[in-house]
Design an enzyme around this catalytic site. Structure first.
Site, PDB file in Angstrom:
ATOM      1  N   CYS A 186       4.435  -2.566   3.285  1.00  0.00           N
ATOM      2  CA  CYS A 186       3.005  -2.701   3.577  1.00  0.00           C
ATOM      3  C   CYS A 186       2.319  -3.615   2.558  1.00  0.00           C
ATOM      4  O   CYS A 186       2.764  -3.749   1.415  1.00  0.00           O
ATOM      5  CB  CYS A 186       2.322  -1.339   3.560  1.00  0.00           C
TER       6      CYS A 186
ATOM      7  N   ASN B  40       1.885  -7.547   4.551  1.00  0.00           N
ATOM      8  CA  ASN B  40       2.953  -6.728   5.110  1.00  0.00           C
ATOM      9  C   ASN B  40       4.126  -7.605   5.543  1.00  0.00           C
ATOM     10  O   ASN B  40       3.958  -8.732   5.979  1.00  0.00           O
ATOM     11  CB  ASN B  40       2.457  -5.825   6.239  1.00  0.00           C
TER      12      ASN B  40
ATOM     13  N   CYS C 147       1.428   4.397   1.859  1.00  0.00           N
ATOM     14  CA  CYS C 147       0.572   3.656   0.921  1.00  0.00           C
ATOM     15  C   CYS C 147      -0.361   4.596   0.167  1.00  0.00           C
ATOM     16  O   CYS C 147      -0.607   4.413  -1.024  1.00  0.00           O
ATOM     17  CB  CYS C 147      -0.225   2.586   1.650  1.00  0.00           C
TER      18      CYS C 147
ATOM     19  N   GLU D  33      -0.524  -3.218   0.977  1.00  0.00           N
ATOM     20  CA  GLU D  33      -1.060  -2.507  -0.180  1.00  0.00           C
ATOM     21  C   GLU D  33       0.026  -2.271  -1.228  1.00  0.00           C
ATOM     22  O   GLU D  33      -0.171  -2.500  -2.418  1.00  0.00           O
ATOM     23  CB  GLU D  33      -1.640  -1.143   0.239  1.00  0.00           C
TER      24      GLU D  33
ATOM     25  N   CYS E 135      -1.849   3.521   5.401  1.00  0.00           N
ATOM     26  CA  CYS E 135      -0.914   4.486   5.987  1.00  0.00           C
ATOM     27  C   CYS E 135      -0.606   5.584   4.962  1.00  0.00           C
ATOM     28  O   CYS E 135      -0.966   5.488   3.782  1.00  0.00           O
ATOM     29  CB  CYS E 135       0.359   3.778   6.442  1.00  0.00           C
TER      30      CYS E 135
ATOM     31  N   GLU F 114       7.367  -6.872   7.859  1.00  0.00           N
ATOM     32  CA  GLU F 114       8.022  -5.910   8.734  1.00  0.00           C
ATOM     33  C   GLU F 114       9.528  -6.141   8.805  1.00  0.00           C
ATOM     34  O   GLU F 114      10.035  -7.209   8.470  1.00  0.00           O
ATOM     35  CB  GLU F 114       7.435  -5.991  10.145  1.00  0.00           C
TER      36      GLU F 114
END
Length: 146
Positions: free
Chosen positions: A66, A55, A102, A68, A99, A57
């Site tokens: 993210c 990830n 994702c 994934e 999330c 941010e």
């Protein structure tokens, strides 16, 4: 990031043994200054290709990338064949699900029976098929019947 070819694996345990070290390594490079929640991911395609992501941010949280999605994007960019597994690693004692964003991307890039595995530093593991993790996805176009 592409990590080369891998041997075919069958069980969840074998998949974790193969992909968790890679996801854990890339997790250590996550940029998570706001949430303090680093995540690493490794994806495996049907040809044995392995791709990783962490990830990244952003102060505008909606722009956060993210792990994934980064790993899946690396697979797509490399021309990977069908992605069979996404493994998510988070430090700590609890495995976490992907999330919502994702889940939607996973659903669009993987088959309904493909596997999502979440693991952590403890023995806690969670596992779903794509259809289980997002049973009623948003769809703009009809997908061909599988």
């Amino acid at each position: 990031m592409y990590y080369g070819r891998s041997n075919k694996v069958n069980s969840v345990e074998q998949t974790i043994a193969q992909l968790k070290p890679l996801a854990k390594e890339v997790c250590s490079r996550a940029h998570a200054p706001y949430s303090q929640f680093p995540v690493g991911a490794a994806v495996l395609d049907e040809a044995g290709g392995v791709f990783v992501g962490c990830n990244v941010e952003n102060a505008s949280f909606g722009l956060t990338l993210c792990a994934e999605r980064n790993a899946l994007a690396a697979a797509v960019a490399a021309g990977a064949s069908r992605v069979e597994t996404v493994l998510i690693y988070t430090p700590g004692e609890q495995a976490h699900p992907p999330c919502g964003a994702c889940r939607q991307v996973i659903e669009e890039l993987m088959e309904p029976d493909a596997r999502i595995i979440s693991c952590c530093d403890s023995k806690h593991v969670r596992s779903w098929t794509v259809a289980e993790v997002l049973p009623d996805p948003f769809c703009l176009i009809s997908k061909p019947a599988v």
